[in-house]
Write a protein that holds these residues in place. Structure first.
Motif, PDB file in Angstrom:
ATOM      1  N   VAL A 186       5.232 -16.097  -2.940  1.00 15.65           N
ATOM      2  CA  VAL A 186       5.012 -16.252  -4.368  1.00 15.65           C
ATOM      3  C   VAL A 186       5.347 -17.698  -4.701  1.00 15.65           C
ATOM      4  CG1 VAL A 186       5.703 -15.536  -6.690  1.00 15.65           C
ATOM      5  CG2 VAL A 186       5.611 -13.843  -4.836  1.00 15.65           C
ATOM      6  N   THR A 187       4.394 -18.411  -5.284  1.00 18.12           N
ATOM      7  CA  THR A 187       4.577 -19.824  -5.614  1.00 18.12           C
ATOM      8  C   THR A 187       4.487 -20.014  -7.115  1.00 18.12           C
ATOM      9  OG1 THR A 187       3.542 -20.456  -3.512  1.00 18.12           O
ATOM     10  CG2 THR A 187       3.738 -22.173  -5.191  1.00 18.12           C
ATOM     11  N   TRP A 222       8.902 -18.546  -3.047  1.00 16.03           N
ATOM     12  CA  TRP A 222       9.682 -17.479  -2.440  1.00 16.03           C
ATOM     13  C   TRP A 222       8.860 -16.865  -1.317  1.00 16.03           C
ATOM     14  CZ3 TRP A 222       9.098 -18.304  -7.598  1.00 16.03           C
ATOM     15  CH2 TRP A 222      10.241 -18.520  -8.356  1.00 16.03           C
ATOM     16  N   ARG A 223       9.485 -16.610  -0.201  1.00 12.53           N
ATOM     17  CA  ARG A 223       8.807 -15.984   0.949  1.00 12.53           C
ATOM     18  C   ARG A 223       9.523 -14.682   1.263  1.00 12.53           C
ATOM     19  NH1 ARG A 223       9.505 -17.470   6.795  1.00 12.53           N
ATOM     20  NH2 ARG A 223       7.798 -16.447   7.862  1.00 12.53           N
ATOM     21  N   PHE A 224       8.781 -13.605   1.237  1.00 12.76           N
ATOM     22  CA  PHE A 224       9.306 -12.276   1.532  1.00 12.76           C
ATOM     23  C   PHE A 224       8.843 -11.916   2.940  1.00 12.76           C
ATOM     24  CE2 PHE A 224       9.126 -12.826  -2.967  1.00 12.76           C
ATOM     25  CZ  PHE A 224      10.324 -12.288  -3.405  1.00 12.76           C
ATOM     26  N   VAL A 225       9.777 -11.880   3.865  1.00 10.86           N
ATOM     27  CA  VAL A 225       9.482 -11.764   5.289  1.00 10.86           C
ATOM     28  C   VAL A 225       9.329 -10.300   5.683  1.00 10.86           C
ATOM     29  CG1 VAL A 225      10.342 -12.290   7.608  1.00 10.86           C
ATOM     30  CG2 VAL A 225      10.711 -13.919   5.737  1.00 10.86           C
ATOM     31  N   ASP A 226       8.275 -10.028   6.447  1.00  2.00           N
ATOM     32  CA  ASP A 226       7.971  -8.683   6.957  1.00  2.00           C
ATOM     33  C   ASP A 226       7.891  -7.641   5.846  1.00  2.00           C
ATOM     34  OD1 ASP A 226       7.655  -9.488   9.564  1.00  2.00           O
ATOM     35  OD2 ASP A 226       9.723  -9.077  10.124  1.00  2.00           O
ATOM     36  N   ALA A 227       7.129  -7.961   4.817  1.00  2.00           N
ATOM     37  CA  ALA A 227       6.938  -7.036   3.693  1.00  2.00           C
ATOM     38  C   ALA A 227       5.992  -5.914   4.084  1.00  2.00           C
ATOM     39  CB  ALA A 227       6.391  -7.794   2.491  1.00  2.00           C
ATOM     40  N   ARG A 228       6.258  -4.738   3.511  1.00  2.00           N
ATOM     41  CA  ARG A 228       5.406  -3.576   3.745  1.00  2.00           C
ATOM     42  C   ARG A 228       5.390  -2.715   2.491  1.00  2.00           C
ATOM     43  NH1 ARG A 228      10.062  -4.177   5.727  1.00  2.00           N
ATOM     44  NH2 ARG A 228      11.620  -2.570   5.817  1.00  2.00           N
ATOM     45  N   PRO A 229       4.253  -2.102   2.188  1.00  2.00           N
ATOM     46  CA  PRO A 229       4.143  -1.309   0.958  1.00  2.00           C
ATOM     47  C   PRO A 229       4.863   0.027   1.076  1.00  2.00           C
ATOM     48  CG  PRO A 229       2.034  -1.396   2.111  1.00  2.00           C
ATOM     49  CD  PRO A 229       2.984  -2.217   2.894  1.00  2.00           C
ATOM     50  N   VAL A 230       5.488   0.424  -0.033  1.00  2.00           N
ATOM     51  CA  VAL A 230       6.124   1.738  -0.104  1.00  2.00           C
ATOM     52  C   VAL A 230       5.592   2.552  -1.277  1.00  2.00           C
ATOM     53  CG1 VAL A 230       8.222   1.081   1.118  1.00  2.00           C
ATOM     54  CG2 VAL A 230       8.105   0.770  -1.353  1.00  2.00           C
ATOM     55  N   ALA A 231       4.882   1.906  -2.206  1.00  2.00           N
ATOM     56  CA  ALA A 231       4.321   2.639  -3.340  1.00  2.00           C
ATOM     57  C   ALA A 231       3.111   1.888  -3.876  1.00  2.00           C
ATOM     58  CB  ALA A 231       5.362   2.812  -4.436  1.00  2.00           C
ATOM     59  N   LEU A 232       2.140   2.649  -4.347  1.00  2.00           N
ATOM     60  CA  LEU A 232       0.942   2.116  -4.992  1.00  2.00           C
ATOM     61  C   LEU A 232       0.767   2.899  -6.279  1.00  2.00           C
ATOM     62  CD1 LEU A 232      -1.618   0.267  -4.679  1.00  2.00           C
ATOM     63  CD2 LEU A 232      -2.744   2.268  -3.692  1.00  2.00           C
ATOM     64  N   GLU A 233       0.480   2.202  -7.371  1.00  2.00           N
ATOM     65  CA  GLU A 233       0.389   2.877  -8.662  1.00  2.00           C
ATOM     66  C   GLU A 233      -0.743   2.283  -9.486  1.00  2.00           C
ATOM     67  OE1 GLU A 233       3.298   3.798 -12.502  1.00  2.00           O
ATOM     68  OE2 GLU A 233       3.942   2.383 -10.969  1.00  2.00           O
ATOM     69  N   TYR A 234      -1.420   3.144 -10.248  1.00  2.00           N
ATOM     70  CA  TYR A 234      -2.452   2.723 -11.181  1.00  2.00           C
ATOM     71  C   TYR A 234      -2.012   3.126 -12.580  1.00  2.00           C
ATOM     72  CZ  TYR A 234      -5.272   1.993  -7.069  1.00  2.00           C
ATOM     73  OH  TYR A 234      -5.727   1.538  -5.857  1.00  2.00           O
ATOM     74  N   GLY A 235      -2.328   2.285 -13.560  1.00  2.00           N
ATOM     75  CA  GLY A 235      -2.001   2.600 -14.944  1.00  2.00           C
ATOM     76  C   GLY A 235      -2.847   3.755 -15.447  1.00  2.00           C
ATOM     77  N   PHE A 249      11.040  -5.453   2.070  1.00  2.00           N
ATOM     78  CA  PHE A 249      10.943  -6.601   2.965  1.00  2.00           C
ATOM     79  C   PHE A 249      12.267  -6.762   3.690  1.00  2.00           C
ATOM     80  CE2 PHE A 249      11.983  -7.653  -1.342  1.00  2.00           C
ATOM     81  CZ  PHE A 249      13.146  -8.410  -1.231  1.00  2.00           C
ATOM     82  N   ASP A 250      12.225  -7.487   4.799  1.00  2.00           N
ATOM     83  CA  ASP A 250      13.433  -7.685   5.593  1.00  2.00           C
ATOM     84  C   ASP A 250      14.360  -8.729   4.992  1.00  2.00           C
ATOM     85  OD1 ASP A 250      12.561  -5.743   7.285  1.00  2.00           O
ATOM     86  OD2 ASP A 250      11.970  -7.089   8.897  1.00  2.00           O
ATOM     87  N   ARG A 251      13.793  -9.816   4.463  1.00  2.00           N
ATOM     88  CA  ARG A 251      14.624 -10.841   3.840  1.00  2.00           C
ATOM     89  C   ARG A 251      13.747 -11.708   2.944  1.00  2.00           C
ATOM     90  NH1 ARG A 251      13.648 -12.821   8.896  1.00  2.00           N
ATOM     91  NH2 ARG A 251      13.011 -14.998   9.033  1.00  2.00           N
ATOM     92  N   MET A 252      14.426 -12.442   2.045  1.00  2.00           N
ATOM     93  CA  MET A 252      13.769 -13.366   1.148  1.00  2.00           C
ATOM     94  C   MET A 252      14.290 -14.763   1.451  1.00  2.00           C
ATOM     95  SD  MET A 252      14.165 -15.442  -1.754  1.00  2.00           S
ATOM     96  CE  MET A 252      15.715 -14.920  -2.415  1.00  2.00           C
ATOM     97  N   GLU A 253      13.384 -15.733   1.441  1.00  2.00           N
ATOM     98  CA  GLU A 253      13.751 -17.130   1.641  1.00  2.00           C
ATOM     99  C   GLU A 253      13.126 -17.952   0.527  1.00  2.00           C
ATOM    100  OE1 GLU A 253      11.921 -17.885   5.417  1.00  2.00           O
ATOM    101  OE2 GLU A 253      13.460 -16.803   6.541  1.00  2.00           O
ATOM    102  N   VAL A 254      13.876 -18.943   0.051  1.00  2.00           N
ATOM    103  CA  VAL A 254      13.309 -19.893  -0.896  1.00  2.00           C
ATOM    104  C   VAL A 254      12.892 -21.104  -0.083  1.00  2.00           C
ATOM    105  CG1 VAL A 254      13.747 -21.370  -2.896  1.00  2.00           C
ATOM    106  CG2 VAL A 254      14.711 -19.072  -2.812  1.00  2.00           C
ATOM    107  N   GLU A 255      11.616 -21.449  -0.154  1.00  2.00           N
ATOM    108  CA  GLU A 255      11.072 -22.566   0.626  1.00  2.00           C
ATOM    109  C   GLU A 255      10.987 -23.806  -0.240  1.00  2.00           C
ATOM    110  OE1 GLU A 255       8.139 -20.081   3.588  1.00  2.00           O
ATOM    111  OE2 GLU A 255       7.279 -20.961   1.783  1.00  2.00           O
ATOM    112  N   SER A 256      11.020 -24.951   0.431  1.00  2.00           N
ATOM    113  CA  SER A 256      10.874 -26.204  -0.318  1.00  2.00           C
ATOM    114  C   SER A 256       9.443 -26.684  -0.259  1.00  2.00           C
ATOM    115  CB  SER A 256      11.793 -27.263   0.242  1.00  2.00           C
ATOM    116  OG  SER A 256      11.625 -27.395   1.626  1.00  2.00           O
TER     117      SER A 256
END
Length: 132
Positions: free
Chosen positions: A80-81, A94-107, A125-132
């Motif tokens: 996410v930039t 922000w970098r979310f490492v090894d993300a995987r979906p657990v829920a999907l929703e429609y309005g 996700f396994d971890r979050m990193e802030v990148e420069s």
């Protein structure tokens, strides 16, 4: 950093789902990103990143979620930039490492209150990193 040290706006951003071969992955048209609360200690539940966008008929989020529920989903690094006022200069990433979906929703669909149908995907996700 923004000009004159002003706080950054929250309305210009990009989301990359980590698969550049997928034409729906880069940019992905999300209208909202809900960050989890980042904590040092590990609680009972995993933090969740929520991504929302107007439904366009693209099936890439459904397909990723469908593979996850069948335990066959590839994990992705989601980025996410936050962009500056010019809409192009990255301010934070922000970098979310090894993300995987657990829920999907429609309005809701509502013939009495026309609007934009939103689709949301929740990711762990396994971890979050802030990148420069």
């Amino acid at each position: 950093m923004t000009e004159e040290g002003r706080p950054a706006g929250n309305h210009r951003f990009l989301v990359e789902l980590g698969d550049r071969a997928d034409p729906h992955a880069a940019g992905a048209g999300f209208s909202e990103v809900v960050f989890p609360r980042f904590e040092v200690h590990v609680g009972a539940s995993e933090p969740r990143l929520i991504l929302r966008r107007g439904a366009t008929g693209a099936r890439n989020l459904y397909q990723w979620w469908d593979k996850a529920r069948r335990a066959k989903a590839p994990r992705r690094n989601v980025r996410v930039t936050l962009l500056g006022d010019d809409g192009t200069t990255p301010l934070m990433r922000w970098r979310f490492v090894d993300a995987r979906p657990v829920a999907l929703e429609y309005g809701a669909l509502n013939a009495n209150a026309p609007g934009v149908l939103l689709e949301s995907i929740e990711l762990v996700f396994d971890r979050m990193e802030v990148e420069s």
